[in-house]
Design a protein around this motif. Structure first.
Motif, PDB file in Angstrom:
ATOM      1  N   TRP A  25       0.853  -1.193   0.000  1.00  0.00           N
ATOM      2  CA  TRP A  25       0.000   0.000   0.000  1.00  0.00           C
ATOM      3  C   TRP A  25       0.891   1.247   0.000  1.00  0.00           C
ATOM      4  O   TRP A  25       1.979   1.243   0.583  1.00  0.00           O
ATOM      5  CB  TRP A  25      -0.882  -0.010   1.256  1.00  0.00           C
ATOM      6  N   ALA A  26       0.449   2.296  -0.675  1.00  0.00           N
ATOM      7  CA  ALA A  26       1.217   3.547  -0.739  1.00  0.00           C
ATOM      8  C   ALA A  26       0.290   4.735  -0.487  1.00  0.00           C
ATOM      9  O   ALA A  26      -0.917   4.638  -0.732  1.00  0.00           O
ATOM     10  CB  ALA A  26       1.857   3.682  -2.116  1.00  0.00           C
TER      11      ALA A  26
ATOM     12  N   HIS B  11      -1.645   8.416  -0.866  1.00  0.00           N
ATOM     13  CA  HIS B  11      -2.242   9.166  -1.977  1.00  0.00           C
ATOM     14  C   HIS B  11      -3.082  10.286  -1.372  1.00  0.00           C
ATOM     15  O   HIS B  11      -3.426  10.221  -0.188  1.00  0.00           O
ATOM     16  CB  HIS B  11      -3.113   8.236  -2.842  1.00  0.00           C
TER      17      HIS B  11
ATOM     18  N   HIS C  20      -0.175  -3.468   4.289  1.00  0.00           N
ATOM     19  CA  HIS C  20      -0.976  -2.241   4.280  1.00  0.00           C
ATOM     20  C   HIS C  20      -1.197  -1.781   5.721  1.00  0.00           C
ATOM     21  O   HIS C  20      -1.128  -2.590   6.653  1.00  0.00           O
ATOM     22  CB  HIS C  20      -2.319  -2.470   3.572  1.00  0.00           C
TER      23      HIS C  20
ATOM     24  N   VAL D  85       3.614  -1.539  -5.983  1.00  0.00           N
ATOM     25  CA  VAL D  85       3.194  -0.395  -5.181  1.00  0.00           C
ATOM     26  C   VAL D  85       1.833   0.095  -5.657  1.00  0.00           C
ATOM     27  O   VAL D  85       1.611   0.265  -6.861  1.00  0.00           O
ATOM     28  CB  VAL D  85       4.246   0.734  -5.310  1.00  0.00           C
ATOM     29  N   LYS D  86       0.906   0.324  -4.724  1.00  0.00           N
ATOM     30  CA  LYS D  86      -0.425   0.826  -5.127  1.00  0.00           C
ATOM     31  C   LYS D  86      -1.153   1.388  -3.916  1.00  0.00           C
ATOM     32  O   LYS D  86      -1.142   0.800  -2.853  1.00  0.00           O
ATOM     33  CB  LYS D  86      -1.257  -0.329  -5.733  1.00  0.00           C
ATOM     34  N   ASN D  87      -1.833   2.486  -4.136  1.00  0.00           N
ATOM     35  CA  ASN D  87      -2.746   3.024  -3.122  1.00  0.00           C
ATOM     36  C   ASN D  87      -4.140   2.459  -3.333  1.00  0.00           C
ATOM     37  O   ASN D  87      -4.528   2.126  -4.444  1.00  0.00           O
ATOM     38  CB  ASN D  87      -2.810   4.552  -3.213  1.00  0.00           C
TER      39      ASN D  87
ATOM     40  N   MET E  17       5.760   5.351   1.845  1.00  0.00           N
ATOM     41  CA  MET E  17       6.281   5.496   0.481  1.00  0.00           C
ATOM     42  C   MET E  17       7.595   4.724   0.325  1.00  0.00           C
ATOM     43  O   MET E  17       8.510   4.870   1.139  1.00  0.00           O
ATOM     44  CB  MET E  17       6.512   6.964   0.128  1.00  0.00           C
TER      45      MET E  17
ATOM     46  N   HIS F 203       4.332  -0.697 -10.756  1.00  0.00           N
ATOM     47  CA  HIS F 203       3.165   0.163 -10.492  1.00  0.00           C
ATOM     48  C   HIS F 203       2.353   0.196 -11.776  1.00  0.00           C
ATOM     49  O   HIS F 203       2.931   0.288 -12.872  1.00  0.00           O
ATOM     50  CB  HIS F 203       3.601   1.570 -10.077  1.00  0.00           C
TER      51      HIS F 203
ATOM     52  N   VAL G 233       1.165   7.246 -11.792  1.00  0.00           N
ATOM     53  CA  VAL G 233       1.725   7.294 -10.437  1.00  0.00           C
ATOM     54  C   VAL G 233       2.021   8.738 -10.044  1.00  0.00           C
ATOM     55  O   VAL G 233       2.462   9.526 -10.880  1.00  0.00           O
ATOM     56  CB  VAL G 233       3.013   6.440 -10.354  1.00  0.00           C
ATOM     57  N   ARG G 234       1.760   9.078  -8.811  1.00  0.00           N
ATOM     58  CA  ARG G 234       2.114  10.416  -8.295  1.00  0.00           C
ATOM     59  C   ARG G 234       3.504  10.333  -7.685  1.00  0.00           C
ATOM     60  O   ARG G 234       3.696   9.698  -6.650  1.00  0.00           O
ATOM     61  CB  ARG G 234       1.081  10.871  -7.270  1.00  0.00           C
TER      62      ARG G 234
ATOM     63  N   GLU H 222       3.294   8.573  -3.939  1.00  0.00           N
ATOM     64  CA  GLU H 222       3.108   7.115  -3.920  1.00  0.00           C
ATOM     65  C   GLU H 222       4.433   6.376  -3.999  1.00  0.00           C
ATOM     66  O   GLU H 222       4.604   5.326  -3.386  1.00  0.00           O
ATOM     67  CB  GLU H 222       2.281   6.680  -5.142  1.00  0.00           C
TER      68      GLU H 222
END
Ligand code: CP
Length: 321
Positions: free
Chosen positions: A173-174, A176, A207, A239-241, A259, A275, A279-280, A284
């Motif tokens: 989890w990342a 956002h 997470h 990696v994902k929010n 992060m 990812h 992506v930000r 993230e």
């Protein structure tokens, strides 16, 4: 194949990955398969990769493609049954889907969740109605709960880049700034859980508390709230929010730094980082990773073509029977 919606639509993960890789080696080998066949891509939400890679895949197979940006160019769509349409909606999904099915041999649909109505989202009300009324094979371009073309791509990418027979894969989890759907992590978890069942990967999810995914997607995965612990010995970090499933669509403040950066990457087995994009940067995922040697994000996005092409090829073969 008549529908591509989830991992359940695929018998053998190894076979579909190998077929996709053979298409990558010889993209135009089946260019006669789609001759005089029409693919319609219907977007209710924005897209870069899915839109372009699926069009390219269809063209490699000799198909014609039409794209409908329903959110911008279509009539406001009604999806509820039994309502008097005296409000803002102009066209019911019953007619809209049926008409698109008349023009196309295969349809693709992107339909994000509301993140407000958990039941409607998790019963895939809109996607299922589209399948029911259009009457032709449908490929999901990301629905409320899943993004199967992305997950197939991810499995292809892991297979290409693994250095050990059974790599450790971590879904991390990342952070956002927005509430994002659970579709990508649900789908990745569903595909990796099946890959783990078939002895292809070891799968861990990390997470913060409160971000548990629905159990139906995470069977067999190791789940932890400790990112550093999860990263130990990892070969791939995905990696994902996502927003909360339990408190549906909510976002909790998270105190620890979730992060991924190069310092955290030292805990891994020189892990490759994935990812789905967009992506930000430095929210993230750190720029140092995105611009560094461990990032697979561009190669991963490139593989979207072969995931789409193998799915369309299987659908075309079924049409031609
Ligand atoms: N990963 C992905 O589906 O990208 P798009 O939303 O740009 O299609």
């Amino acid at each position: 194949m008549k529908k591509f919606f989830s991992v359940a639509d695929v018998d053998s993960l190894e076979a579909i990955v190998q077929e996709a890789l053979s298409l990558k080696a010889n993209p135009n080998a089946y260019e006669h398969l789609g001759k005089h066949k029409m693919l319609g891509l219907v977007f209710l939400n924005p897209s870069l990769r899915t839109r372009l890679s699926t069009q390219k895949a269809a063209m490699n197979l000799g198909m014609n493609v039409m794209v409908m940006n329903m959110d911008k160019d279509g009539w406001a769509l009604e999806t509820r049954d039994g309502v008097v349409m005296n409000g803002t909606t102009v066209e019911h999904i019953r007619e809209a889907a049926a008409v698109m099915g008349e023009y196309c041999d295969i349809l693709g649909l992107r339909s994000f969740p509301s993140l407000k109505d958990k039941e409607a989202d998790y019963t895939e009300d809109l996607f299922n109605k589209f399948v029911k009324y259009c009457g032709v094979p449908v490929v999901s371009l990301e629905s409320a709960t899943r993004h199967p073309l992305q997950s197939l791509t991810d499995l292809i990418t892991i297979t290409e880049h693994k250095k050990v027979a059974k790599p450790k894969v971590v879904l991390a989890w990342a952070p956002h700034v927005k509430a994002l759907p659970q579709a990508v992590p649900n789908s990745f978890a569903e595909w990796m859980s099946k890959a783990q069942e078939q002895g292809l990967v070891d799968f861990t999810i990390a997470h913060p508390a409160g971000y548990e995914l629905a159990e139906e997607f995470t069977q067999g995965a190791t789940i932890t709230h400790n990112l550093e612990e999860a990263l130990q010995g990892a070969d791939f970090v995905y990696v994902k929010n996502w927003s909360s499933y339990k408190e549906y669509g909510q976002v909790y403040p998270v105190s620890d730094n979730w992060m991924l950066d190069n310092q955290k990457l030292t805990l891994t087995n020189d892990a490759k980082v994935m990812h789905c994009l967009p992506v930000r940067r430095d929210l993230e995922l750190s720029s140092e990773i995105l611009d560094g040697p461990n990032s697979l994000v561009i190669k991963e996005a490139s593989n979207r073509v072969w995931a789409a092409q193998v799915v369309l090829k299987r659908m075309l073969e079924n049409l031609n029977k």
